[in-house]
Design a protein around this motif. Structure first.
Motif, mmCIF file in Angstrom:
data_model
loop_
_atom_site.group_PDB
_atom_site.id
_atom_site.type_symbol
_atom_site.label_atom_id
_atom_site.label_comp_id
_atom_site.label_asym_id
_atom_site.label_seq_id
_atom_site.Cartn_x
_atom_site.Cartn_y
_atom_site.Cartn_z
ATOM 1 N N LEU A 48 6.600 -0.047 -3.199
ATOM 2 C CA LEU A 48 4.757 -0.545 -2.810
ATOM 3 C C LEU A 48 4.265 0.443 -3.441
ATOM 4 O O LEU A 48 3.333 0.370 -3.380
ATOM 5 N N TYR A 49 4.464 1.759 -3.061
ATOM 6 C CA TYR A 49 3.650 3.776 -2.817
ATOM 7 C C TYR A 49 3.419 3.324 -4.398
ATOM 8 O O TYR A 49 2.824 3.293 -5.153
ATOM 9 N N VAL A 50 4.787 2.828 -5.359
ATOM 10 C CA VAL A 50 4.171 2.451 -6.718
ATOM 11 C C VAL A 50 3.628 1.834 -7.158
ATOM 12 O O VAL A 50 2.082 2.060 -7.750
ATOM 13 N N SER A 51 3.398 0.455 -6.690
ATOM 14 C CA SER A 51 2.475 -0.396 -7.115
ATOM 15 C C SER A 51 1.191 -0.395 -6.699
ATOM 16 O O SER A 51 -0.399 -0.499 -7.177
ATOM 17 N N LEU A 52 0.998 0.922 -5.664
ATOM 18 C CA LEU A 52 -0.284 0.775 -5.146
ATOM 19 C C LEU A 52 -0.929 1.888 -5.956
ATOM 20 O O LEU A 52 -2.207 1.820 -5.929
ATOM 21 N N THR A 53 -0.723 2.652 -6.771
ATOM 22 C CA THR A 53 -0.989 4.190 -7.240
ATOM 23 C C THR A 53 -1.286 2.981 -9.336
ATOM 24 O O THR A 53 -0.612 4.434 -9.643
ATOM 25 N N ARG A 54 -0.907 1.896 -9.508
ATOM 26 C CA ARG A 54 -1.060 2.110 -10.610
ATOM 27 C C ARG A 54 -2.486 1.911 -11.037
ATOM 28 O O ARG A 54 -2.853 2.276 -12.557
ATOM 29 N N ALA A 55 -3.526 2.344 -10.277
ATOM 30 C CA ALA A 55 -5.116 1.717 -10.521
ATOM 31 C C ALA A 55 -5.982 3.432 -11.107
ATOM 32 O O ALA A 55 -5.681 4.230 -10.194
ATOM 33 N N VAL A 56 -6.428 3.090 -11.739
ATOM 34 C CA VAL A 56 -7.492 4.185 -12.507
ATOM 35 C C VAL A 56 -8.126 4.278 -11.791
ATOM 36 O O VAL A 56 -8.844 4.831 -11.339
ATOM 37 N N SER A 57 -9.169 3.268 -12.335
ATOM 38 C CA SER A 57 -10.297 2.956 -11.630
ATOM 39 C C SER A 57 -10.583 2.029 -10.502
ATOM 40 O O SER A 57 -11.945 2.646 -9.822
ATOM 41 N N GLY A 58 -9.338 1.085 -9.970
ATOM 42 C CA GLY A 58 -9.578 0.405 -8.793
ATOM 43 C C GLY A 58 -8.882 -0.788 -8.281
ATOM 44 O O GLY A 58 -7.829 -1.162 -9.183
ATOM 45 N N LEU A 59 -8.763 -1.156 -7.666
ATOM 46 C CA LEU A 59 -7.109 -1.962 -6.737
ATOM 47 C C LEU A 59 -7.705 -2.438 -5.267
ATOM 48 O O LEU A 59 -9.129 -2.213 -4.570
ATOM 49 N N LEU A 60 -7.115 -4.115 -5.628
ATOM 50 C CA LEU A 60 -7.833 -5.072 -5.116
ATOM 51 C C LEU A 60 -6.571 -5.939 -4.295
ATOM 52 O O LEU A 60 -5.427 -5.913 -5.723
ATOM 53 N N ILE A 61 -6.247 -4.772 -2.584
ATOM 54 C CA ILE A 61 -5.058 -6.580 -2.310
ATOM 55 C C ILE A 61 -5.464 -7.505 -1.940
ATOM 56 O O ILE A 61 -6.203 -7.937 -1.519
ATOM 57 N N THR A 62 -4.351 -8.368 -1.771
ATOM 58 C CA THR A 62 -4.844 -9.400 -2.368
ATOM 59 C C THR A 62 -3.646 -10.104 -0.914
ATOM 60 O O THR A 62 -2.077 -9.916 -1.399
ATOM 61 N N HIS A 63 -3.532 -10.992 -0.126
ATOM 62 C CA HIS A 63 -2.305 -10.778 1.064
ATOM 63 C C HIS A 63 -2.754 -11.986 1.746
ATOM 64 O O HIS A 63 -3.910 -12.551 1.970
ATOM 65 N N THR A 64 -1.516 -13.283 2.288
ATOM 66 C CA THR A 64 -1.368 -14.009 3.148
ATOM 67 C C THR A 64 -0.958 -13.618 4.529
ATOM 68 O O THR A 64 -1.236 -14.191 5.322
ATOM 69 N N THR A 65 0.179 -13.111 4.223
ATOM 70 C CA THR A 65 1.263 -12.601 5.226
ATOM 71 C C THR A 65 0.468 -11.427 5.258
ATOM 72 O O THR A 65 -0.366 -10.514 4.906
ATOM 73 N N PRO A 66 0.697 -10.688 6.450
ATOM 74 C CA PRO A 66 0.563 -9.445 7.358
ATOM 75 C C PRO A 66 0.670 -8.463 6.335
ATOM 76 O O PRO A 66 2.788 -8.283 5.371
ATOM 77 N N LEU A 67 0.585 -7.013 6.752
ATOM 78 C CA LEU A 67 0.209 -6.152 6.046
ATOM 79 C C LEU A 67 1.429 -5.710 6.254
ATOM 80 O O LEU A 67 1.404 -5.520 7.604
ATOM 81 N N PRO A 68 2.174 -4.474 5.519
ATOM 82 C CA PRO A 68 3.464 -3.894 6.466
ATOM 83 C C PRO A 68 2.578 -2.918 6.948
ATOM 84 O O PRO A 68 1.811 -2.072 7.357
ATOM 85 N N THR A 69 3.125 -2.505 8.479
ATOM 86 C CA THR A 69 2.535 -2.247 9.343
ATOM 87 C C THR A 69 2.658 -0.083 8.630
ATOM 88 O O THR A 69 2.011 0.748 9.791
ATOM 89 N N GLN A 70 3.313 0.288 8.158
ATOM 90 C CA GLN A 70 3.235 1.592 8.018
ATOM 91 C C GLN A 70 1.644 1.720 6.981
ATOM 92 O O GLN A 70 1.625 3.216 6.852
ATOM 93 N N LEU A 71 1.248 1.431 6.386
ATOM 94 C CA LEU A 71 -0.212 1.019 6.053
ATOM 95 C C LEU A 71 -1.067 0.607 7.017
ATOM 96 O O LEU A 71 -2.626 0.499 6.833
ATOM 97 N N THR A 72 -0.491 -0.122 7.929
ATOM 98 C CA THR A 72 -1.751 -1.069 8.904
ATOM 99 C C THR A 72 -2.046 0.563 9.600
ATOM 100 O O THR A 72 -2.400 1.133 10.471
#
Length: 694
Positions: free
Chosen positions: A670-694
């Motif tokens: 997940l850390y890898v996936s979150l850090t691929r953006a150069v200008s912007g990141l938009l996260i979409t989810h229907t299930t709750p986010l991992p507690t480590q992010l909240t």
């Protein structure tokens, strides 16, 4: 860093000076003249006539290939600036930082360009005189009075910015052209960073060929670019040596290699090979896979000793003498003497194959000693003839038989008794059961070899015969390699050096690297210097700050990346209702300039692909060429590492975590996936986010 505002209007520097005195016009004129000079250099090479300068067709072919490579290296890329900076050295005695530069002006660019008289018009960024462009500061100007940066739109010079390093009255501020270049949208393959190399990066780039370097760098710190530019620098500083010994860049997968493949050619370097670890060990066709426990055991460094024991178990103690018949004479080498010859070769600890080739010569030498004692005068030809004698060859086959590396591994993985014998004290019963095949293969060709099996075969092959060593190897995304894979890469640079690049927080394999000291030991480069890059150039502040919430859970000892980008970037987390919201997010971000990556758990990719197709949104896969019509890349999370996109839509973070065998590996993915953006990141989810992010 003291700067002027970027100048786009020639009259803004000195309205009264007129066109003749306009600095921007003069710089454009120099750019045009430099391009003409580069074209003339290329035409000079193209006009070379080699018909009467070579002795034979082989030399002619070699020279023709070298000329072709030189022509390619002198290509003028229309959309790539020929130079990006200028240095004006002070006219003061004792200016020793750059020898011969006192009072001189140098344009710094991607390659050297000279005029018809041989005078430099552009200096290669790797030349010693160019180093102050990256290192000079107000505190230590390195005899530079003025550093000028240039701004480009496409290939057109449109702005410049000055830093008067010798003027104490100027305050230090951030270069706006530098920031503009760092934050420029990413479209297509990775590009070079010669215009933006920072002092701490430059120190790594210019470190010597004799020493190995390990670079720990978080997302967006430029570690991959540093490694590639280090290769380019070493090829400049040690071209003849590396032309003989070779260089290699090792990446994690083909998509990654495709992404970086244009960086070195853009710098004029065309001779660097690129490969994955699987390419290096491709002794057999890989058609099978291992579950995680089996792969972990096969990748463990203990397997190297298991293989060594298994290989040398084929060497047996001689029980019969060797009798060599030459003419009417019979020469007898007793078994005890043969045993001593075998013991001596084993004690020398040389490769199995080299020792096997040496044994007949040792036996022949023993025969020659007897001949000399009998009054004969044999020479080297006699010794070679004895070594080829049928009785000698038969004895060698019995005592020191030839061993095929693949067949050796086949036997180890297929015969429980053979494995148990040579894994005793190294692997316990459970570990042995993990790697044994449920159904032994009948032959090397019929076996369903896994990637880990291929690495074992490569290890065995090196035990038999030494692997060719290169002058320098760059190993990127190294944190995901197993100890046995490190050994495989290390074999390719035993007599050379290495640049190891990675991030411990991004290790996503079950055998991911725990520490760089341990990894370097497996690589055979224990003395490598470990450097850490913590300044972030790629990932926006808000994005990297959010992703860094995971660091205490995945790599508690690492320093979080601090973004130096002035633009905080676009960042948003949206609660949605399904794939249609993901498609809408992609459509929204495609309205911006640049590339867009949709990253999702591997299992969700087919469904998202169908949704995009139904919505009429064209997309490509990782490694495919980006076009104006298809700026969206659909990326499985398992392939996201090393890639970058201007904007990223991250689908269902919890699904990315759940796809991995354990929580820590999932959070790293997940850390890898979150850090691929150069200008912007938009996260979409229907299930709750991992507690480590909240």
């Amino acid at each position: 860093m003291p700067v002027d505002e970027p100048v786009d209007d020639p009259a803004s520097e000195n309205p009264a000076s007129g066109p003749a005195a306009d600095p921007l016009t003069r710089e454009r004129t120099h750019l045009s003249a430099s391009r003409s000079a580069l074209r003339a250099m290329r035409e000079d090479v193209e006009a070379l006539d080699i018909r009467d300068v070579t002795a034979n067709w082989v030399n002619a072919a070699v020279l023709e290939r070298q000329i072709d490579e030189r022509i390619k290296a002198l290509a003028d890329l229309s959309d790539t600036p020929l130079f990006f900076g200028r240095l004006d050295y002070l006219r003061s005695p004792g200016a020793a930082q750059a020898e011969g530069a006192e009072g001189e002006r140098f344009y710094i660019g991607r390659r050297h360009v000279h005029d018809a008289d041989g005078d430099p018009m552009v200096i290669d960024w790797r030349a010693p005189v160019s180093q102050p462009f990256y290192r000079a500061s107000k505190k230590d100007p390195l005899d530079v009075g003025l550093r000028r940066r240039f701004g480009y739109t496409g290939g057109d010079l449109t702005a410049y910015e000055d830093e008067h390093l010798s003027d104490p009255a100027e305050a230090a501020t951030t270069s706006k052209l530098l920031q503009r270049e760092i934050e420029r949208p990413r479209v297509g393959p990775m590009r070079d960073i010669v215009a933006t190399i920072q002092p701490e990066q430059d120190e790594i780039v210019r470190s010597g060929l004799s020493g190995s370097v390990c670079v720990q760098g978080g997302p967006g710190t430029g570690k991959t670019a540093v490694g590639l530019h280090r290769v380019a620098y070493l090829l400049y500083a040690h071209r003849e040596r590396l032309a003989r010994t070779g260089t290699l860049v090792v990446g994690p997968n083909r998509s990654f290699l495709h992404y970086i493949e244009q960086v070195l050619p853009a710098l004029g370097e065309l001779s660097v090979a690129q490969a994955t670890v699987d390419d290096l060990v491709a002794h057999v066709e890989v058609r099978g896979t291992d579950d995680a426990p089996a792969a972990v055991v096969k990748g463990d460094a203990r397997m190297a000793e298991v293989l060594r024991r298994a290989l040398y178990s084929h060497v047996t103690t001689p029980t019969e003498p060797v009798v060599v018949v030459r003419g009417s004479r019979r020469w007898r080498v007793p078994a005890y003497e043969l045993e001593e010859l075998v013991r001596q070769l084993l004690d020398r600890d040389i490769r199995y194959g080299a020792a096997r080739e040496a044994l007949p010569q040792r036996i022949a030498h023993a025969v020659l000693v007897q001949m000399e004692r009998a009054g004969e005068a044999p020479d080297d030809r006699v010794q070679d003839a004895v070594a080829r004698n049928t009785a000698v060859k038969a004895a060698v086959r019995t005592v020191w038989p030839a061993v095929d590396p693949a067949k050796l591994v086949l036997r180890l993985l297929g015969e429980p008794e053979f494995l148990a014998e040579h894994a005793e004290g190294l692997l316990d019963e459970r570990e042995q059961k993990e790697i044994l095949w449920a159904k032994p293969a009948r032959s090397v060709k019929s076996a369903k070899w896994s990637a880990a099996d291929a690495v074992l075969i490569d290890e065995a092959a090196d035990l038999v015969r030494r692997t060719h060593s290169l002058g320098h190897v760059v190993l990127d995304e190294a944190q995901d390699l197993s100890p046995m894979q490190y050994r495989a890469v290390g074999r390719r640079c035993t007599t050379g050096s290495a640049t190891v690049l990675g991030d411990l927080a991004q290790g996503t394999t079950p055998w991911a690297t725990r520490s760089w000291q341990e990894a370097l030991a497996h690589l055979g480069k224990q003395d490598a210097v470990i450097e850490e890059l913590t300044a972030g150039f790629r990932v926006p502040t808000d994005v990297i700050t959010y992703a860094s919430r995971l660091l205490p859970h995945i790599a508690p000892g690492l320093t979080p990346v601090a973004s130096i980008r002035e633009n905080p970037g676009f960042f948003e987390v949206r609660r949605g209702e399904g794939p249609a919201d993901v498609v809408a997010a992609c459509r929204e971000l495609l309205g911006n300039e640049g590339s867009v990556g949709l990253i999702a758990a591997d299992a969700r990719v087919p469904e998202l692909a169908e949704e995009l197709t139904a919505a009429g949104i064209p997309f490509i896969g990782p490694g495919e060429e980006t076009t104006l019509e298809s700026r969206l890349t659909l990326v499985p999370a398992s392939l996201a590492k090393g890639l970058e996109y201007d904007y990223v839509v991250l689908d269902e973070p919890q699904a990315v975590v759940d796809a991995e065998p354990d929580l820590r590996t999932g959070l790293r993915r997940l850390y890898v996936s979150l850090t691929r953006a150069v200008s912007g990141l938009l996260i979409t989810h229907t299930t709750p986010l991992p507690t480590q992010l909240t």
